[in-house]
Scaffold this motif. Structure first.
Motif, PDB file in Angstrom:
ATOM      1  N   VAL A   1       0.875  -1.170   0.000  1.00  0.00           N
ATOM      2  CA  VAL A   1       0.000   0.000   0.000  1.00  0.00           C
ATOM      3  C   VAL A   1       0.911   1.219   0.000  1.00  0.00           C
ATOM      4  O   VAL A   1       1.356   1.688   1.061  1.00  0.00           O
ATOM      5  N   PRO A   2       1.295   1.722  -1.180  1.00  0.00           N
ATOM      6  CA  PRO A   2       2.299   2.804  -1.245  1.00  0.00           C
ATOM      7  C   PRO A   2       1.682   4.139  -0.854  1.00  0.00           C
ATOM      8  O   PRO A   2       0.457   4.318  -0.877  1.00  0.00           O
ATOM      9  N   PRO A   3       2.522   5.104  -0.498  1.00  0.00           N
ATOM     10  CA  PRO A   3       2.014   6.445  -0.193  1.00  0.00           C
ATOM     11  C   PRO A   3       1.625   7.177  -1.469  1.00  0.00           C
ATOM     12  O   PRO A   3       1.880   6.727  -2.585  1.00  0.00           O
ATOM     13  N   GLU A   4       1.013   8.318  -1.288  1.00  0.00           N
ATOM     14  CA  GLU A   4       0.655   9.137  -2.443  1.00  0.00           C
ATOM     15  C   GLU A   4       1.921   9.654  -3.136  1.00  0.00           C
ATOM     16  O   GLU A   4       2.997   9.695  -2.563  1.00  0.00           O
ATOM     17  N   PHE A   5       1.728  10.016  -4.379  1.00  0.00           N
ATOM     18  CA  PHE A   5       2.795  10.573  -5.209  1.00  0.00           C
ATOM     19  C   PHE A   5       3.914   9.557  -5.492  1.00  0.00           C
ATOM     20  O   PHE A   5       5.018   9.940  -5.850  1.00  0.00           O
ATOM     21  N   SER A   6       3.629   8.286  -5.314  1.00  0.00           N
ATOM     22  CA  SER A   6       4.609   7.260  -5.663  1.00  0.00           C
ATOM     23  C   SER A   6       4.245   6.674  -7.018  1.00  0.00           C
ATOM     24  O   SER A   6       3.103   6.793  -7.488  1.00  0.00           O
ATOM     25  N   GLU A   7       5.208   6.032  -7.628  1.00  0.00           N
ATOM     26  CA  GLU A   7       5.030   5.408  -8.929  1.00  0.00           C
ATOM     27  C   GLU A   7       5.181   3.905  -8.780  1.00  0.00           C
ATOM     28  O   GLU A   7       6.188   3.430  -8.248  1.00  0.00           O
ATOM     29  N   HIS A   8       4.160   3.168  -9.254  1.00  0.00           N
ATOM     30  CA  HIS A   8       4.247   1.707  -9.159  1.00  0.00           C
ATOM     31  C   HIS A   8       3.805   1.002 -10.428  1.00  0.00           C
ATOM     32  O   HIS A   8       4.264  -0.089 -10.727  1.00  0.00           O
ATOM     33  N   GLY A   9       2.936   1.591 -11.186  1.00  0.00           N
ATOM     34  CA  GLY A   9       2.536   1.007 -12.456  1.00  0.00           C
ATOM     35  C   GLY A   9       1.669  -0.226 -12.351  1.00  0.00           C
ATOM     36  O   GLY A   9       1.482  -0.940 -13.339  1.00  0.00           O
ATOM     37  N   SER A  10       1.141  -0.535 -11.167  1.00  0.00           N
ATOM     38  CA  SER A  10       0.292  -1.714 -11.021  1.00  0.00           C
ATOM     39  C   SER A  10      -1.141  -1.371 -11.393  1.00  0.00           C
ATOM     40  O   SER A  10      -1.660  -0.297 -11.050  1.00  0.00           O
TER      41      SER A  10
END
Length: 755
Positions: free
Chosen positions: A451-460
Motif C-alpha cells: 500500500v504505497p504512499p501518495e505521489f509514488s510510482e508503481h505502475g500496477s
C-alpha cells in the motif's frame, strides 16, 4: 715730454705731481718744439709707451689715466675713444659716457692732459674671465686740428680665482631602517684656473649649522648615523693636476641609518677649492628613515572549492610574507557564517623583513546539518599590528550531500481474516532530497501486496503493487507505507511464510533496509478443530517424533559413517583382488596361439603323434578299429559328392573381393572399438608401469597392399593357363570367453577405487 700714468682700483682717482725738475725741462722742451713747429699741424704725443700690462682683481672697478701732450702751437680740442676685445663695461671718469664714445679735452699749446676712465673688471663666473689671459685695450686721441690720431695700447690680466659650486640643490633622501644608501654629488670648478677640490661632511642641526664638536671631515658618526665621503680621488683631477676650468667632477656620499623605524638627520657636504679654503659651498642632505609596512597572504588551496560533509573539516596552510622594510607584527582574522567553524592556533605573529612564514593550519568545519549544496565563504584577513588591513582572501566551500535513512517504526498486525499487515515508517535523515525503491517478496504463493504512499510510482493495475518508487523526500521528512499478505488456507503441513520488504535509497543503492516478517501456520490436520483427543498412542507418537527431531542429526551421521566404512571396506577388498589377479597373470605363461584352419591336417600328413594324453579306463569297452569306423561313419553325415568341374575364375575373384570387403569392415570396427576404449581410459593401467618405456620415433610409414595377384605355374598344368586358388580370409573370431573377461576387466577398472 712729460710721461705719467694714473691707476686707481676701486678709487675714483689716484693723483701724482711731477717734480720741478721735469717741469723745467718740459717747459724748455715745449718752447723749443713750439719754435720749430710754428705752423697749424697737430702734434699730440702720449706720455708712456704702449704695451702696458695691468694685473686686476676680478669683480672690481679700476680707474686709469694716461697723460698726453699737445706739441702744436695752437689749442687742440682732442677727442678720446677706447676700443677693447672684451665686453667689459668702461666709462669716462665722472661721466656716464661709455669709453667707446668720444670724450673731448681741450689742450693748450704745450699743455698736458690726463684722460681718465673707469673699467669694470667682471667677477669670475664658470671660469671666465680666465686667469693668465691678457685682455687688450686701445685709447685713440683724435686732434681737432687735422684729425690726426694717435693711439695707446695696454692690456689687463685678471688675477687667479679659486672657487667651486654644486650642480644640485639640497637633497632629500628616504632610508629603510638600517639600510645604507649612496648618493652622488657633482661639483663644478667655477674658478678661472685649474685647481684641486675638497669635499667633507659634517652633521647639522635644525638651523643648518654644524653641531658643536664636529668639524668637516671625510666621515663621522652621530646618533647611530654613519656618514662618509667616497671616491674623493676624483676631486684631484686627472693625474692629480686639478680639475679643469668650468669642468665637472663627481663623488659619493654614503649614509647608513640606525636600525630603527623612525629618525631624521641633516648632513652638510661642504666643498671648496684646495687653494681657497675660505670660499666654500655646502649642500644639505636631509635624511629620513621611512618604515614601509606591508604584507601578503597565500593559501595552499586544500580547502578552497571543495565539498565537505556535515560535521567534517578540512585543514589549509596560510603563508604570510612581510613586504615591508622592517620586521613587523601581523594579525589574522577569519570571518565565516555561523555554520562554518574556523579555528587557528596562532592569529598574531611577527615576521622578519622580506621573509615568508607558514602559519599554523586553519581548520574549517561544517558544524551543523546544513542542507546539501549550501555554499559558504570564509574570509581570511591580514592586518598589521595597528589594525590596518593590508590583504585578504576568500575560501569557498560547499556542503556535500549525506544520503541516509532511518527506519523509525515497524508495526505488525493480523486481522480476523488471517491477513498479516506490516506498517513501515521511514525517515530521511540525510541533508538532501532523496527517494526510495521499495519491493515486496513472499516465499509462499498467496495474495500479497504493498500500500504505497501518495505521489509514488508503481505502475500496477491490480491495485496490489509489489514495487513502487517515491522521489524527492525532503530531509527530516517521514513517510509510511504498508505491506500485507494472506496466510495459506488449508495447508497439508505446518510451515512458515516469510514476507520480505526491501527498501533501497535512490541516490545510494548501498543503503538497503530489509525487513522479514515470518508467520508460522498450521497444517489442516494440526489445527485446533482437527486435532484428535489425547491418547496413549498419540503421546508415544509425539514422544518419538520429538525424539527423532532432536537426534535425527546424530542418526544421519551414524548411518553415513557406516555406509562410508562399508564402501571403504569393499574398495579395499576389490583392490586386493585386482592385485592378486594381476600377479597371477604375470606368473602364468602365455597361452599358445590359436590353431588356424588346415593346420590340424598337417599333423596327420607328417605322421606326428598327438600330444593329447590318453586317459585309459579299466572299465572301458574294447572296440576294434573296424567297428569304430562303421559306427563313426553311420553316425556322420554322408560325404558330399565331388563336383565334376571347379568354380570359374571370375566367381573366385568376386568371392575374393567380397571376403576382402568384409575383412576390412570387421578390422575397421575392431580398430574403432579399441580406439574408443583408449580414449575412455585416460590413465594407464598399473601393469604398464612394469614395461620398459620406449621413446616414440616419428617417421613415415609405407603401407603395403594386402592383396596382390601373383602368377604361379604348377608342373601338372598346361603352359600358359592361369590357375586361381581360393584365398583364405584372415578373419579370426575372437574368443568369446576371453572377450567377456576383457569386458569384465574393463568394467571393473572403471569402478576401480584407489585409496
Amino acid at each position: 715730454m712729460l710721461l705719467a700714468l694714473f691707476i686707481s682700483c676701486q678709487n675714483p682717482l689716484f693723483t701724482s705731481s711731477p717734480s720741478s725738475k721735469y717741469d723745467n725741462e718740459d717747459k724748455g722742451h715745449y718752447f723749443a718744439e713750439n719754435s720749430r713747429n710754428n705752423n697749424t699741424n697737430s702734434n699730440l704725443s702720449w706720455g708712456p709707451n704702449s704695451g702696458l700690462n695691468v694685473y686686476a682683481q676680478a669683480g672690481i672697478y679700476i680707474t686709469m689715466a694716461v697723460n698726453i701732450t699737445n706739441g702744436a702751437g695752437v689749442d687742440d680740442n682732442v677727442a678720446f675713444t677706447m676700443n677693447s676685445d672684451t665686453e667689459w663695461s668702461c666709462f669716462w671718469y665722472n661721466t656716464s659716457t661709455p669709453c667707446d664714445q668720444e670724450n673731448q679735452i681741450n689742450i693748450s699749446p704745450g699743455g698736458l692732459a690726463w684722460p681718465k676712465y673707469v673699467i669694470d673688471v667682471p667677477e669670475v663666473i664658470n671660469g671666465s674671465p680666465l686667469a693668465f689671459i691678457k685682455h687688450n685695450f686701445q685709447i685713440i686721441a683724435k686732434s681737432s686740428i687735422d684729425n690726426e690720431q694717435v693711439t695707446y695700447n695696454f692690456s689687463l690680466e685678471v688675477d687667479e680665482v679659486f672657487q667651486t659650486t654644486y650642480e644640485s640643490n639640497n637633497i632629500n633622501l628616504s632610508f629603510d631602517p638600517g639600510i645604507k644608501k649612496r648618493t652622488t654629488l657633482t661639483l663644478r670648478n667655477t674658478g678661472n684656473s685649474p685647481a684641486q677640490l675638497v669635499a667633507k661632511v659634517v652633521p647639522l642641526d635644525d638651523n643648518g649649522t654644524p653641531i658643536n664638536g664636529f668639524t668637516p671631515d671625510l666621515s663621522y658618526q652621530y646618533e647611530g648615523w654613519l656618514v662618509g665621503v667616497f671616491n674623493v680621488h676624483n676631486l684631484n683631477g686627472p693625474s692629480g693636476n686639478g680639475i679643469g676650468v668650468n669642468s665637472l667632477v663627481t663623488f659619493d656620499v654614503e649614509i647608513q641609518p640606525p636600525d630603527v623605524t623612525s629618525g631624521t638627520t641633516k648632513v652638510g657636504v661642504i666643498a671648496w677649492s684646495a687653494y681657497n679654503p675660505s670660499d666654500s659651498v655646502m649642500v644639505v642632505i636631509n635624511s629620513t628613515i621611512s618604515w614601509d609596512r606591508g604584507g601578503s597572504l597565500s593559501i595552499d588551496g586544500r580547502c578552497d572549492g571543495i565539498k565537505l560533509l556535515p560535521f567534517d573539516s578540512c585543514n589549509t596552510t596560510i603563508s604570510v610574507t612581510n613586504l615591508g622594510n622592517y620586521a613587523d607584527s601581523y594579525e589574522l582574522v577569519v570571518d565565516a557564517p555561523d555554520w562554518l567553524q574556523t579555528e587557528i592556533s596562532q592569529n598574531t605573529f611577527s615576521i622578519s623583513k622580506g621573509t615568508t612564514q607558514e602559519i599554523s593550519p586553519l581548520t574549517i568545519k561544517v558544524n551543523e546539518m546544513m542542507p546539501a549544496f549550501t555554499q559558504g565563504f570564509a574570509t581570511v584577513t591580514l592586518k598589521l599590528g595597528t589594525g590596518e588591513i593590508i590583504d585578504s582572501t576568500i575560501i569557498e566551500l560547499n556542503v556535500s550531500q549525506i544520503v541516509d535513512w532511518e527506519l523509525r517504526a515497524v508495526e505488525n498486525s493480523t486481522d480476523s481474516q488471517d491477513n498479516v499487515s506490516v506498517l513501515f515508517t521511514i525517515r530521511n535523515v540525510g541533508n538532501g532530497n532523496d527517494g526510495l525503491q521499495v519491493s515486496l517478496h513472499v516465499d509462499v504463493s498467496v495474495d500479497h501486496g504493498l500500500v504505497p504512499p501518495e505521489f509514488s510510482e508503481h505502475g500496477s493495475e491490480t491495485g496490489a503493487p509489489r514495487f513502487f518508487i517515491i522521489d524527492e523526500i525532503q530531509p527530516g521528512a517521514n513517510f509510511s507505507f504498508r505491506s500485507w499478505m494472506y496466510i495459506p488456507e488449508n495447508p497439508e503441513a505446518n510451515g512458515t511464510i516469510t514476507m520480505t520488504v526491501d527498501m533501497q535509497s535512490a541516490l545510494n543503492p548501498d543503503i538497503i533496509f530489509t525487513n522479514e516478517t515470518k508467520v508460522d501456520y498450521l497444517g489442516i490436520s494440526y489445527r485446533v478443530d482437527t486435532i484428535p483427543e489425547n491418547s496413549f498412542w498419540l503421546e508415544i507418537e509425539l514422544y518419538l517424533a520429538n525424539l527423532w527431531n532432536q537426534f535425527n542429526g546424530i542418526g544421519f551421521s551414524v548411518i553415513i559413517t557406516v555406509i562410508g566404512s562399508l564402501i571403504l571396506f569393499q574398495a579395499v577388498k576389490h583392490r586386493q583382488r585386482k592385485d592378486a589377479e594381476w600377479k597371477a597373470r604375470m606368473t602364468t605363461p602365455e597361452p599358445p596361439e590359436p590353431e588356424k584352419p588346415g593346420q590340424w591336417m598337417s599333423k596327420f600328413n607328417r605322421g606326428e603323434k598327438s600330444q593329447v594324453p590318453v586317459i585309459k579306463s579299466e572299465n572301458a569297452n574294447q572296440v576294434s578299429a573296424d567297428e569304430f569306423k562303421e559306427v563313426f561313419s553311420s553316425k556322420s553325415s554322408p560325404k558330399p559328392k565331388k563336383r565334376n568341374s571347379k568354380p570359374s575364375e571370375g566367381l573366385l575373384e568376386a568371392a575374393n573381393t567380397v571376403f576382402e570387403h568384409h575383412e576390412k569392415a570387421i578390422e575397421n570396427d575392431l580398430l574403432d572399438e579399441l580406439a574408443n576404449k583408449l580414449v575412455k581410459e585416460n590413465e594407464p593401467h598399473p601393469a604398464m608401469e612394469l614395461l620398459t618405456k620406449k621413446e616414440s620415433v616419428t617417421g613415415r610409414t609405407n603401407r603395403k597392399e594386402k592383396y596382390q595377384k601373383k602368377k604361379k605355374t604348377e608342373g601338372g598344368n598346361k603352359k600358359g593357363k592361369k590357375v586361381v586358388k581360393p584365398v583364405k580370409v584372415g578373419i579370426i573370431t575372437p574368443n568369446s570367453e576371453k572377450k567377456e573377461k576383457v569386458e569384465k576387466s574393463t568394467n571393473d577398472e572403471e569402478f576401480d577405487l584407489d585409496f
